[in-house]
Design a protein around this motif. Structure first.
Motif, PDB file in Angstrom:
ATOM      1  N   ARG A  41      40.149  45.328  31.459  1.00  0.00           N
ATOM      2  CA  ARG A  41      40.515  43.780  31.733  1.00  0.00           C
ATOM      3  C   ARG A  41      39.056  43.037  31.969  1.00  0.00           C
ATOM      4  O   ARG A  41      39.062  41.855  31.946  1.00  0.00           O
ATOM      5  CB  ARG A  41      41.297  43.857  33.177  1.00  0.00           C
ATOM      6  CG  ARG A  41      42.562  44.282  33.264  1.00  0.00           C
ATOM      7  CD  ARG A  41      43.391  43.759  32.267  1.00  0.00           C
ATOM      8  NE  ARG A  41      44.813  44.489  32.456  1.00  0.00           N
ATOM      9  CZ  ARG A  41      45.691  44.304  31.377  1.00  0.00           C
ATOM     10  NH1 ARG A  41      45.684  43.383  30.543  1.00  0.00           N
ATOM     11  NH2 ARG A  41      47.019  44.757  31.739  1.00  0.00           N
ATOM     12  N   VAL A  42      37.788  43.561  32.276  1.00  0.00           N
ATOM     13  CA  VAL A  42      36.680  43.006  32.205  1.00  0.00           C
ATOM     14  C   VAL A  42      36.266  42.542  30.965  1.00  0.00           C
ATOM     15  O   VAL A  42      35.885  43.513  29.650  1.00  0.00           O
ATOM     16  CB  VAL A  42      35.637  43.973  32.831  1.00  0.00           C
ATOM     17  CG1 VAL A  42      34.469  43.207  32.857  1.00  0.00           C
ATOM     18  CG2 VAL A  42      35.992  44.132  34.109  1.00  0.00           C
ATOM     19  N   ASP A  43      36.025  41.258  30.666  1.00  0.00           N
ATOM     20  CA  ASP A  43      35.398  40.724  29.286  1.00  0.00           C
ATOM     21  C   ASP A  43      33.904  41.007  28.882  1.00  0.00           C
ATOM     22  O   ASP A  43      33.589  41.370  27.963  1.00  0.00           O
ATOM     23  CB  ASP A  43      35.776  39.197  29.163  1.00  0.00           C
ATOM     24  CG  ASP A  43      37.189  38.908  29.247  1.00  0.00           C
ATOM     25  OD1 ASP A  43      37.893  39.378  28.268  1.00  0.00           O
ATOM     26  OD2 ASP A  43      37.646  38.343  30.053  1.00  0.00           O
ATOM     27  N   ILE A  44      33.147  40.836  29.908  1.00  0.00           N
ATOM     28  CA  ILE A  44      31.719  41.277  29.758  1.00  0.00           C
ATOM     29  C   ILE A  44      31.454  41.797  31.099  1.00  0.00           C
ATOM     30  O   ILE A  44      31.539  41.333  32.073  1.00  0.00           O
ATOM     31  CB  ILE A  44      31.019  39.665  29.590  1.00  0.00           C
ATOM     32  CG1 ILE A  44      31.448  39.108  28.283  1.00  0.00           C
ATOM     33  CG2 ILE A  44      29.276  40.178  29.730  1.00  0.00           C
ATOM     34  CD1 ILE A  44      30.458  37.941  28.009  1.00  0.00           C
ATOM     35  N   THR A  45      30.517  42.753  30.813  1.00  0.00           N
ATOM     36  CA  THR A  45      29.639  43.218  32.333  1.00  0.00           C
ATOM     37  C   THR A  45      28.253  42.998  31.780  1.00  0.00           C
ATOM     38  O   THR A  45      27.701  43.239  30.709  1.00  0.00           O
ATOM     39  CB  THR A  45      29.917  44.825  32.518  1.00  0.00           C
ATOM     40  OG1 THR A  45      29.200  45.050  33.705  1.00  0.00           O
ATOM     41  CG2 THR A  45      29.641  45.704  31.405  1.00  0.00           C
ATOM     42  N   ILE A  46      27.448  42.614  32.754  1.00  0.00           N
ATOM     43  CA  ILE A  46      25.933  42.269  32.590  1.00  0.00           C
ATOM     44  C   ILE A  46      25.223  43.296  33.770  1.00  0.00           C
ATOM     45  O   ILE A  46      25.362  43.142  35.061  1.00  0.00           O
ATOM     46  CB  ILE A  46      25.712  40.859  32.853  1.00  0.00           C
ATOM     47  CG1 ILE A  46      26.587  39.929  31.836  1.00  0.00           C
ATOM     48  CG2 ILE A  46      24.380  40.444  32.624  1.00  0.00           C
ATOM     49  CD1 ILE A  46      26.477  38.437  32.193  1.00  0.00           C
TER      50      ILE A  46
END
Length: 221
Positions: A99-104
C-alpha cells in the motif's frame, strides 16, 4: 563531517518533488524526516510511520514538541487533519500488502544495480532492522537520500555492497548533495546535478559506474 542544514534541506526538497497528492509515503530517519517541510501546506499526502501513525505533518518548532507524538525513530512530529493511529501490526500490514507508494530511506551503501545496505555496520550495536526490509521489498518506489561519501571519504555509491544487504535491486532513485541518480535495467543514470558541482567532480567521487542523461538538469537551489 556530516552535511550542513542547507545541503540536507536541498536533498529533502528534491525528494519532495517526487511526491504527488493522494500518495501514502513512508519516511526513514535523518534527511528523509525533513521531506514534509518542503510540501505545500495544503498538500494531500499521508505520511506513514511503522510505529502506527498515518498522517504525519511537518517537524514541530522547538519548544512546541508533543511528548506523545513521535515517528518510528523516536523523533518529535506533528499530525495533519485526518491522521489516524493504529498498532504496529496494522502499520506493517500496510507495507507488506504493497500500500505504500513511496518510501524514502537513508543508506550506508547503494550498489550500481540498486542493492541497498542500510541497517548495520558489522561490530556495531543497532536496535534492529526496523521496517527497512519490508519497505525496501514492498514499497512501489524506493528513494534513498544520503551523503555521497562516508566519514572516511569513500563513495557510498559502490560497484557492489560490502555491508550486509537490506534488499537486492530495490532502489529506484538516489539523491545526494552532489546530484540525483535513477536506477534502470542498465545501471545508474545521473539525471540531476546540484550547483556548484560538475559531472567530472561527481565521477571522481563515485565508485559505481554511471551514465549521464542526455537531458541533464542543473539544480540551483
Amino acid at each position: 563531517m556530516g552535511l550542513g542544514t542547507e545541503d540536507r534541506n536541498r536533498i529533502a526538497k528534491r525528494a519532495a518533488s517526487e511526491i504527488s497528492d493522494g500518495m501514502l509515503v513512508n519516511l526513514g530517519i535523518g534527511i528523509p524526516s525533513l521531506v514534509p517541510n518542503h510540501l505545500l501546506n495544503n498538500h494531500k499526502v499521508m505520511f506513514h510511520a511503522e510505529n502506527g501513525l498515518v498522517g504525519i505533518g511537518s517537524s514541530p518548532e522547538k519548544g512546541n514538541e508533543d511528548a506523545h507524538l513521535c515517528n518510528a525513530g523516536g523523533l518529535p512530529i506533528t499530525i495533519r487533519a485526518g491522521a489516524s493511529y493504529c498498532d504496529s501490526t496494522v502499520a506493517f500490514g500496510m507495507i507488506r500488502r504493497g500500500r505504500v507508494d513511496i518510501t524514502i530511506l537513508g543508506a550506508l551503501q547503494v550498489s550500481e544495480v540498486g542493492d541497498l545496505a542500510n541497517w548495520i555496520v558489522p561490530g556495531q550495536r543497532v536496535p534492529g532492522m526496523g521496517g527497512a526490509m519490508e519497505l525496501a521489498a514492498k514499497a512501489k518506489k524506493v528513494i534513498v537520500l544520503m551523503e555521497h561519501t562516508d566519514k572516511a571519504g569513500m563513495s557510498k555509491l559502490v560497484k557492489k555492497c560490502t555491508l550486509p544487504l537490506t534488499a537486492k535491486k530495490c532502489v529506484h532513485m538516489i539523491i545526494t548533495e552532489l546530484g540525483v541518480f535513477s536506477v534502470n535495467s542498465e545501471g545508474l543514470l545521473l539525471t540531476d546535478v546540484f550547483e556548484p558541482f560538475s559531472i567530472q567532480e561527481i565521477r571522481n567521487r563515485t565508485e559505481a559506474v554511471f551514465t549521464v542523461s542526455e537531458n541533464i538538469h542543473i539544480l540551483k537551489e
